[in-house]
Enzyme design. Sequence first.
Site, PDB file in Angstrom:
ATOM      1  N   GLY A  63      33.684 -33.302   7.849  1.00  0.00           N
ATOM      2  CA  GLY A  63      32.676 -34.333   8.079  1.00  0.00           C
ATOM      3  C   GLY A  63      32.798 -34.990   9.436  1.00  0.00           C
ATOM      4  N   ASP A  65      34.035 -33.124  12.494  1.00  0.00           N
ATOM      5  CA  ASP A  65      33.538 -32.094  13.422  1.00  0.00           C
ATOM      6  C   ASP A  65      32.616 -31.153  12.641  1.00  0.00           C
ATOM      7  OD1 ASP A  65      33.090 -30.532  15.589  1.00  0.00           O
ATOM      8  OD2 ASP A  65      35.118 -29.726  15.756  1.00  0.00           O
ATOM      9  N   ASN A 111      29.246 -43.473   3.682  1.00  0.00           N
ATOM     10  CA  ASN A 111      28.359 -42.601   4.474  1.00  0.00           C
ATOM     11  C   ASN A 111      27.371 -41.899   3.569  1.00  0.00           C
ATOM     12  OD1 ASN A 111      28.495 -39.401   4.676  1.00  0.00           O
ATOM     13  ND2 ASN A 111      30.491 -40.125   3.931  1.00  0.00           N
ATOM     14  N   ARG A 112      26.176 -41.702   4.128  1.00  0.00           N
ATOM     15  CA  ARG A 112      25.186 -40.869   3.471  1.00  0.00           C
ATOM     16  C   ARG A 112      24.524 -39.967   4.519  1.00  0.00           C
ATOM     17  NH1 ARG A 112      22.728 -46.164   2.476  1.00  0.00           N
ATOM     18  NH2 ARG A 112      21.079 -46.619   3.985  1.00  0.00           N
ATOM     19  N   GLY A 114      24.279 -36.843   4.501  1.00  0.00           N
ATOM     20  CA  GLY A 114      23.412 -35.861   3.845  1.00  0.00           C
ATOM     21  C   GLY A 114      23.416 -34.496   4.514  1.00  0.00           C
ATOM     22  N   PHE A 115      24.599 -34.047   4.934  1.00  0.00           N
ATOM     23  CA  PHE A 115      24.746 -32.694   5.504  1.00  0.00           C
ATOM     24  C   PHE A 115      23.830 -32.451   6.700  1.00  0.00           C
ATOM     25  CE2 PHE A 115      26.361 -30.466   1.333  1.00  0.00           C
ATOM     26  CZ  PHE A 115      27.573 -31.104   1.479  1.00  0.00           C
ATOM     27  N   SER A 178      30.005 -33.531  -2.436  1.00  0.00           N
ATOM     28  CA  SER A 178      29.445 -34.590  -1.597  1.00  0.00           C
ATOM     29  C   SER A 178      28.314 -35.271  -2.360  1.00  0.00           C
ATOM     30  CB  SER A 178      28.905 -34.011  -0.288  1.00  0.00           C
ATOM     31  OG  SER A 178      29.967 -33.716   0.581  1.00  0.00           O
ATOM     32  N   ASN A 180      25.707 -36.890  -1.301  1.00  0.00           N
ATOM     33  CA  ASN A 180      24.465 -37.196  -0.592  1.00  0.00           C
ATOM     34  C   ASN A 180      23.434 -36.073  -0.557  1.00  0.00           C
ATOM     35  OD1 ASN A 180      25.469 -39.816   0.136  1.00  0.00           O
ATOM     36  ND2 ASN A 180      26.836 -38.756   1.542  1.00  0.00           N
ATOM     37  N   THR A 181      23.667 -35.020  -1.309  1.00  0.00           N
ATOM     38  CA  THR A 181      22.646 -33.983  -1.482  1.00  0.00           C
ATOM     39  C   THR A 181      22.270 -34.004  -2.953  1.00  0.00           C
ATOM     40  OG1 THR A 181      23.500 -32.624   0.322  1.00  0.00           O
ATOM     41  CG2 THR A 181      22.208 -31.474  -1.354  1.00  0.00           C
ATOM     42  N   LYS A 216      36.542 -28.194  -3.373  1.00  0.00           N
ATOM     43  CA  LYS A 216      36.780 -29.627  -3.158  1.00  0.00           C
ATOM     44  C   LYS A 216      36.142 -30.419  -4.286  1.00  0.00           C
ATOM     45  CE  LYS A 216      36.444 -33.153   0.460  1.00  0.00           C
ATOM     46  NZ  LYS A 216      36.276 -33.343   1.908  1.00  0.00           N
ATOM     47  N   ASN A 246      36.918 -35.740  -2.516  1.00  0.00           N
ATOM     48  CA  ASN A 246      35.792 -36.180  -1.700  1.00  0.00           C
ATOM     49  C   ASN A 246      35.600 -37.703  -1.860  1.00  0.00           C
ATOM     50  OD1 ASN A 246      33.337 -36.012  -0.167  1.00  0.00           O
ATOM     51  ND2 ASN A 246      33.203 -33.860  -0.813  1.00  0.00           N
ATOM     52  N   THR A 247      34.479 -38.209  -1.386  1.00  0.00           N
ATOM     53  CA  THR A 247      34.174 -39.643  -1.494  1.00  0.00           C
ATOM     54  C   THR A 247      33.662 -39.972  -2.905  1.00  0.00           C
ATOM     55  OG1 THR A 247      31.921 -39.218  -0.733  1.00  0.00           O
ATOM     56  CG2 THR A 247      33.548 -39.799   0.947  1.00  0.00           C
ATOM     57  N   GLY A 268      38.225 -44.121   2.087  1.00  0.00           N
ATOM     58  CA  GLY A 268      39.225 -45.069   2.567  1.00  0.00           C
ATOM     59  C   GLY A 268      40.047 -45.648   1.433  1.00  0.00           C
ATOM     60  N   GLY A 296      41.986 -42.132   1.523  1.00  0.00           N
ATOM     61  CA  GLY A 296      42.697 -43.362   1.837  1.00  0.00           C
ATOM     62  C   GLY A 296      44.061 -43.164   2.471  1.00  0.00           C
TER      63      GLY A 296
HETATM   64  C1  LIG Z   1      31.455 -40.101   7.672  1.00  0.00           C
HETATM   65  C2  LIG Z   1      32.009 -39.126   6.676  1.00  0.00           C
HETATM   66  C3  LIG Z   1      31.447 -37.855   6.554  1.00  0.00           C
HETATM   67  C4  LIG Z   1      31.958 -36.940   5.631  1.00  0.00           C
HETATM   68  N1  LIG Z   1      31.406 -35.675   5.538  1.00  0.00           N
HETATM   69  C5  LIG Z   1      31.950 -34.769   4.682  1.00  0.00           C
HETATM   70  C6  LIG Z   1      31.456 -33.434   4.625  1.00  0.00           C
HETATM   71  O1  LIG Z   1      30.540 -33.027   5.362  1.00  0.00           O
HETATM   72  N2  LIG Z   1      32.032 -32.577   3.725  1.00  0.00           N
HETATM   73  C7  LIG Z   1      33.067 -32.958   2.904  1.00  0.00           C
HETATM   74  O2  LIG Z   1      33.557 -32.169   2.108  1.00  0.00           O
HETATM   75  N3  LIG Z   1      33.568 -34.221   2.964  1.00  0.00           N
HETATM   76  C8  LIG Z   1      33.040 -35.108   3.831  1.00  0.00           C
HETATM   77  N4  LIG Z   1      33.573 -36.380   3.891  1.00  0.00           N
HETATM   78  C9  LIG Z   1      34.701 -36.725   2.988  1.00  0.00           C
HETATM   79  C10 LIG Z   1      36.062 -36.595   3.688  1.00  0.00           C
HETATM   80  O3  LIG Z   1      36.272 -35.261   4.101  1.00  0.00           O
HETATM   81  C11 LIG Z   1      37.214 -37.037   2.749  1.00  0.00           C
HETATM   82  O4  LIG Z   1      37.274 -36.143   1.661  1.00  0.00           O
HETATM   83  C12 LIG Z   1      37.023 -38.444   2.204  1.00  0.00           C
HETATM   84  O5  LIG Z   1      36.435 -39.281   3.176  1.00  0.00           O
HETATM   85  C13 LIG Z   1      38.332 -39.094   1.749  1.00  0.00           C
HETATM   86  O6  LIG Z   1      39.254 -39.223   2.816  1.00  0.00           O
HETATM   87  P1  LIG Z   1      39.437 -40.597   3.674  1.00  0.00           P
HETATM   88  O7  LIG Z   1      39.604 -41.711   2.692  1.00  0.00           O
HETATM   89  O8  LIG Z   1      40.628 -40.357   4.542  1.00  0.00           O
HETATM   90  O9  LIG Z   1      38.183 -40.750   4.484  1.00  0.00           O
HETATM   91  C14 LIG Z   1      33.059 -37.300   4.803  1.00  0.00           C
HETATM   92  C15 LIG Z   1      33.632 -38.584   4.947  1.00  0.00           C
HETATM   93  C16 LIG Z   1      33.133 -39.488   5.856  1.00  0.00           C
HETATM   94  C17 LIG Z   1      33.775 -40.847   5.985  1.00  0.00           C
END
Ligand SMILES: Cc1cc2nc3c(=O)[nH]c(=O)nc-3n(C[C@H](O)[C@H](O)[C@H](O)COP(=O)(O)O)c2cc1C
Length: 356
Positions: A63, A65, A111-112, A114-115, A178, A180-181, A216, A246-247, A268, A296
């Site tokens: 998410g 890069d 975040n949203r 949405g890919f 994810s 957001n889809t 995931k 994931n989130t 987080g 987190g």
């Molecule tokens: C801005 C943002 C964009 C993200 N985009 C993706 C994504 O495209 N694909 C995915 O599997 N997870 C995505 N995630 C989830 C992260 O890869 C990670 O699983 C999640 O944020 C939990 O880790 P963290 O608490 O360290 O952020 C995204 C997270 C954030 C904050």
Amino acid sequence: MTAGFLYSLATSGLRLLDPETAHRLAIRALQAGLIPAGPPLPGNLATTVWGKRFPSPIGLAAGFDKDAEAMAPLLRSGAGFVEIGAVTPRPQPGNPRPRVFRLPEDAAVINRYGFNSAGHAVARDRMQAFRRYSMMGGGVVGVNLGMNKDETDPPAAYRAGVEQFAGVADFLTINVSSPNTPGLRDLQQEGLLAEIVAAAREALDRFDRAPPLLVKLSPDLSDAAVDTLVERLTSGGMVDGWIVSNTTIARPDTLKSRFASHVGGLSGQPVRQRSTELVARVYRASGGAPIIGAGGVDSGIAAYEKIRAGAALIQVYTALIYAGPMQLVRIGEQLSGCLSADGFASVRAAVGADHH
Ligand SMILES: Cc1cc2nc3c(=O)[nH]c(=O)nc-3n(C[C@H](O)[C@H](O)[C@H](O)COP(=O)(O)O)c2cc1C
């Protein structure tokens, strides 16, 4: 003025910008070589998973890069590995802005996106170029596979992802978690996920040196659903590992920020505990399969707690939004200290220690 001083000035400056603009600028700064190379990593952080050597178990989560624009500078700055994506088969713009919100009082982000994705072809070409020009393969890079918003045949979308990236990726992640889809997370239902994994596996089997296939998971799945999924997909040898997690779409009532009720995936500190619990659950249900723990992680202690719960590797995203890409190195250094303090000679030795 030292590079370190300039760097901290730049990271605090980025926090004054709206989060998506800061995100784009961070990618540009990495591409321009403005992020300093990381210091040598402590030797006890080196680890081997799926036969691949990682200089540190602390990697960058999917998410950040999304379109494979900054893999080499990220690895140079001290990321133990990078997961690009999510990539969708065809390019798509994602949701309207604003679509990322900082919740500093909660050390969290919603975040949203949405890919938003430049699509398979663009990311694959960049990865091929990266492999061609970087010395000795240049480090571990995985690909997070998503699908387009208007997809009508999910197994075909993930099969296409495998076909495009199996030759260039160190691991492939089926991302059906994810939030957001619309409808994506429903694909985590056992039968549907098994169908997607089977389609991906079939495509993967046609490659000589197939990379490991990961799934995931969402932290919002019930414990029972996780057990069933993991047992079923592990026993058939369909999946080589798991990313947890994931989130979340949950909103704990402890959240203080004014953005707390915004729609999207929360990451987080608020997901830290649930994701660690799920790491332990998946470790048990899979009989010790390789797990990448995420959710987190903002310190060596937070990484260590997931490793003891069963994670072989760790990913970070939200902590980077607040502290910049060099945070990965700091977390690694702290983790190295935690391992030594408890008498573990390596990361490997500490994986799953809480279960033994
Ligand atoms: C801005 C943002 C964009 C993200 N985009 C993706 C994504 O495209 N694909 C995915 O599997 N997870 C995505 N995630 C989830 C992260 O890869 C990670 O699983 C999640 O944020 C939990 O880790 P963290 O608490 O360290 O952020 C995204 C997270 C954030 C904050």
